[in-house]
Design a protein around this motif. Structure first.
Motif, PDB file in Angstrom:
ATOM      1  N   PRO A 448     -14.293  -7.742 -36.055  1.00 31.52           N
ATOM      2  CA  PRO A 448     -12.784  -8.120 -35.616  1.00 31.52           C
ATOM      3  C   PRO A 448     -12.210  -9.446 -35.722  1.00 31.52           C
ATOM      4  N   GLY A 449     -13.332 -10.422 -35.405  1.00 35.12           N
ATOM      5  CA  GLY A 449     -12.706 -11.851 -35.178  1.00 35.12           C
ATOM      6  C   GLY A 449     -12.411 -12.488 -36.605  1.00 35.12           C
ATOM      7  N   PHE A 450     -12.717 -11.753 -37.840  1.00 34.76           N
ATOM      8  CA  PHE A 450     -12.382 -12.223 -38.972  1.00 34.76           C
ATOM      9  C   PHE A 450     -10.991 -12.242 -39.349  1.00 34.76           C
ATOM     10  N   SER A 451     -10.070 -11.342 -38.646  1.00 37.09           N
ATOM     11  CA  SER A 451      -8.630 -11.331 -38.779  1.00 37.09           C
ATOM     12  C   SER A 451      -7.962 -12.554 -38.488  1.00 37.09           C
ATOM     13  N   SER A 452      -8.679 -13.401 -37.632  1.00 38.66           N
ATOM     14  CA  SER A 452      -7.981 -14.825 -37.354  1.00 38.66           C
ATOM     15  C   SER A 452      -8.042 -15.830 -38.574  1.00 38.66           C
ATOM     16  N   TYR A 453      -8.927 -15.594 -39.477  1.00 41.29           N
ATOM     17  CA  TYR A 453      -9.020 -16.246 -40.750  1.00 41.29           C
ATOM     18  C   TYR A 453      -7.899 -15.920 -41.635  1.00 41.29           C
ATOM     19  N   LEU A 454      -7.346 -14.681 -41.525  1.00 44.63           N
ATOM     20  CA  LEU A 454      -6.416 -14.376 -42.455  1.00 44.63           C
ATOM     21  C   LEU A 454      -5.011 -14.308 -41.873  1.00 44.63           C
ATOM     22  N   GLY A 455      -4.827 -15.073 -40.934  1.00 45.65           N
ATOM     23  CA  GLY A 455      -3.518 -15.341 -40.475  1.00 45.65           C
ATOM     24  C   GLY A 455      -2.874 -14.457 -39.320  1.00 45.65           C
ATOM     25  N   VAL A 456      -4.085 -13.475 -39.005  1.00 46.02           N
ATOM     26  CA  VAL A 456      -3.464 -12.406 -38.123  1.00 46.02           C
ATOM     27  C   VAL A 456      -4.492 -12.878 -36.727  1.00 46.02           C
ATOM     28  N   GLY A 457      -3.629 -12.976 -35.522  1.00 46.28           N
ATOM     29  CA  GLY A 457      -4.275 -13.221 -34.418  1.00 46.28           C
ATOM     30  C   GLY A 457      -5.179 -12.199 -33.739  1.00 46.28           C
ATOM     31  N   GLN A 458      -6.160 -12.246 -32.942  1.00 46.18           N
ATOM     32  CA  GLN A 458      -7.160 -11.344 -32.597  1.00 46.18           C
ATOM     33  C   GLN A 458      -6.585 -10.436 -31.447  1.00 46.18           C
ATOM     34  N   ALA A 459      -5.640  -9.580 -31.681  1.00 47.81           N
ATOM     35  CA  ALA A 459      -4.968  -8.823 -31.055  1.00 47.81           C
ATOM     36  C   ALA A 459      -5.485  -7.277 -31.192  1.00 47.81           C
TER      37      ALA A 459
END
Length: 742
Positions: A448-459
């Motif tokens: 799930p933390g990978f989204s923070s590299y795609l410009g989406v905060g880990q919400a």
């Protein structure tokens, strides 16, 4: 004479020869498959490019636009070869049903279009422009890839009490929106159906597309377009992005497979060196005799070279043949997105060359290893005798000093520390690295933390309210009072112009709001927290030549109105994100609520599936290699030390004790190799992965490792392979006696 000697030697060392043949076959098969996959993928991308004729520049615009004004502007731009203003009508996912499944929970953003005729062609399964009839629809091929639809299924649109049904007749390859990571998807319908849907659906978006005489002028033309004040309320992209996204989701698989093949060739080389050195040690008495009677070293070397060249040639041929079914299985999900290109000479020639290269490397390594043969004199070989050792052993550990371990265990550990075991350690370490490198890539993408590299905060949940400020404020107030929500924040995206180092203004999308609550990953610096601060993407910062602490100039061109809004939400412990997203979507009509984990998985799901395929393949190959090479090593060691085994049995050592000694020896070597491989995967693997992703514009990636898999499950399975191979090779120990040590 030479042929008879080689045949006799192959029969005498049948187990070693078969094991070497299997290793070379695996290496050649994977090398040929990887080379073939890269050729097929590259050819397929080029064919898709040539056939679909993608636009060189695209400006997206949400809302109505005047095509006549755009046509008039184009007449003043000699750099533009052709242009097209494509009207698309977006359908709310909750109003769309595909094959009986409502799409309200999907992260994809579908829009209806008619089939373009001159360029940006949406190609059907036969490579022709999609041309559905009335009542028919051509879905993006992504829906077939994920198993969401098949030919004959029904697509239904439910709007204001009316229901329109369309039958799926084909699947389209869309060079712009093909990749699974692109959430926007175009549905092709007949012009009559499009007109009916256009009259019912309210959300319209235009794709203003340009073909240029010089594709490198894409950025300049897009800047000129926006400077002219023409419709530009969306993002602007050029053809390089399309190619990058297609390559990222397809060549990734081929690249990882090629890396695995390279490591496999290294392992094959180590195994071959081990076999040659062991053979030389065993054959020292015969070599001494040949040298003593005047045989030339060149003639003696030829005996070995011809033998291993025969094994290499057979392995290369078998590997090439084996590569075809593997290539077919691995390339199927890739070519589903890109299309099946016509077979070319390169499809046949390149895999042949790859397999031949593996065979040639085996022969060259054989020649390099056999150089030491010329350094052994007949006198030295005769003096060494049946012990067959090229180098004398140095006994630094003495059994009489052992006070803690059983004798056989102590002997096993002592022998495990011999430098001669370095080759087996290297093989096991390389195989461990071979398993963990693609596996860590899989766990990173799935985390799930990978989204923070795609410009989406880990919400937990992301709510998109598009360009409706009133709905945005309603949602923000509602979630703030929701007992299931622990924290939330709203973000607004605006289009601003930034002054470049060249003194020109360039359009830029800027997301404003509280970025500290759900932070992204920052390779440098931190989330903007005060007025006058801004954070750029890596690529944007490089383009603006902006570093930490530098100042940039921004200006608004359209009054600063936000083009879309979103609300990020974290949920209380135990609240299901998917169920809550569904509830929020129902509570706020017009808003799109998605579980971030579900949306991320849907965006990269196809790529993840392909990477899992490579990870599984590399794991199977690595386990097979560990088993084969350990068995080879153990067979050679037992053969070389048959005299010692016979002597120990003669003075009372039990066969089970000797088996335990060798088992401890090889397991200790295996454990050491596995530990080295794990450490390399977490260090060198991190550098390789971060470097590769950095080239794509996302530097500083931290590999997100699953400790249970990387530190426990994989090492345990590899050690099991070592144990199984060792026990298989030690089966002849009970048969070795003083009377018959061989």
């Amino acid at each position: 004479m030479l042929t008879r000697m080689i045949r006799a030697d192959l029969r005498r060392s049948r187990a070693v020869s078969i094991t070497l043949l299997a290793i070379v076959t695996l290496a050649a098969a994977l090398a040929a498959m990887s080379a073939g996959l890269i050729v097929r993928t590259t050819t397929a991308i080029d064919h898709l490019w040539d056939t679909s004729k993608p636009p060189h520049a695209v400006q997206m615009h949400a809302g109505e636009a005047d095509p006549a004004a755009i046509d008039a502007w184009v007449q003043t731009r000699p750099a533009i070869e052709d242009h097209h203003v494509m009207r698309t009508v977006k359908v709310p996912p909750q109003s769309l049903t595909i094959a009986g499944v409502n799409q309200g929970e999907s992260a994809l953003e579908p829009a209806f279009v008619t089939s373009p005729q001159r360029f940006d062609l949406l190609l059907d399964s036969h490579g022709n422009p999609a041309a559905p009839g009335p009542g028919e629809i051509v879905l993006p091929v992504h829906y077939r890839a994920i198993g969401a639809a098949d030919i004959g299924d029904v697509v239904a649109v439910q709007l204001d009490g009316s229901r329109r049904e369309l039958r799926v007749v084909d699947f389209a390859r869309d060079v712009q929106m093909n990749p699974s990571m692109v959430t926007s998807k175009r549905f092709v319908v007949h012009p009559d159906d499009f007109a009916a849907l256009d009259a019912q659906l309210e959300e319209v978006e235009y794709l203003i597309e340009f073909r240029l005489h010089d594709p490198s002028a894409a950025k300049a033309e897009l800047d000129a377009y926006r400077a002219a004040g023409l419709p530009a309320s969306g993002v602007a992209v050029d053809h390089t992005i399309f190619r990058l996204m297609n390559a990222l989701s397809t060549l990734l698989l081929a690249g990882v497979a090629l890396l695995v093949a390279g490591l496999l060739v290294v392992v094959a080389g180590l195994a071959l060196r081990l076999a040659i050195l062991a053979a030389l040690e065993n054959d020292l008495p015969e070599l001494a005799t040949l040298k003593a009677i005047g045989a030339r070293p060149k003639a003696i070397r030829r005996l070995y070279v011809v033998k291993y060249a025969a094994i290499a040639a057979a392995g290369a041929l078998l590997g090439y043949a084996l590569s075809f079914p593997i290539l077919s299985a691995v390339s199927e999900p890739v070519l589903l997105y890109l299309g099946q290109p016509a077979l070319t000479l390169w499809d046949i020639l390149v895999p042949i060359l790859a397999a031949a290269a593996v065979g040639a490397m085996v022969v060259l390594l054989c020649l390099a290893t056999l150089r030491r043969l010329s350094r052994i004199s007949a006198t030295q070989a005769l003096r060494t005798g049946a012990a067959g050792q090229l180098k004398p052993r140095r006994h630094r550990l003495v059994l009489s000093r052992n006070r803690w371990l059983p004798t056989q265990a102590w002997l096993g550990l002592k022998e495990a520390m011999r430098p001669a075991n370095a080759l087996l350690v290297g093989v096991v370490a390389t195989a461990t690295f071979l398993v963990l490198l693609p596996l860590n890539a899989v766990t990173t993408l799935a985390d799930p933390g990978f989204s923070s590299y795609l410009g989406v905060g880990q919400a937990d949940v992301l709510i998109d309210t598009q360009d409706d400020p009133a709905l945005f404020e309603q949602v923000r107030a509602g979630v703030a009072a929701d007992p299931d929500v622990t924290r939330s924040t709203g973000l607004a995206t605006r289009r601003l112009d930034v002054l470049t180092p060249d003194g020109e203004w360039e359009s830029l999308l800027v997301e404003s709001g509280d970025h500290t609550m759900f932070p992204l990953h920052y390779s440098q610096g931190y989330a903007p927290a005060a007025p006058g601060e801004i954070a750029f993407s890596h690529n944007q910062a490089a383009a603006l030549k902006a570093g930490l602490g530098d100042r940039v100039t921004l200006k608004s061109t359209d009054g600063g109105a936000a083009h879309w809004h979103s609300v990020s939400v974290d949920l209380a412990e135990g609240v299901d994100a998917k169920a809550k997203a569904d509830a929020l979507a129902a509570a706020y009509p017009g808003a799109k609520a998605l579980s971030v984990a579900e949306a991320s998985n849907e965006a990269i799901g196809a790529t993840l599936t392909q990477l899992r395929l490579v990870s599984g393949l590399s794991a199977a190959v690595a386990f097979a290699l560990v088993f084969l090479v350990t068995a080879l090593f153990a067979v050679l060691v037992v053969s070389r030390e048959a005299d010692q085994i016979a002597t120990q049995r003669a003075i009372g050592a039990r066969a089970s004790g000797l088996v335990g000694q060798y088992l401890i020896r090889f397991v200790a070597v295996g454990v050491f190799g596995v530990l080295i491989g794990v450490v390399l995967a977490q260090t060198l693997g991190q550098l390789l992965t971060a470097g590769a992703v950095g080239l794509l514009g996302a530097p500083g990636l931290v590999v997100l490792v699953d400790p249970l898999l990387s530190w426990l499950a994989v090492p345990a399975l590899l050690i099991v392979a070592v144990v199984a191979a060792t026990l298989l090779a030690l089966g002849r120990i009970p048969t070795i006696t003083v009377l018959d040590p061989g």
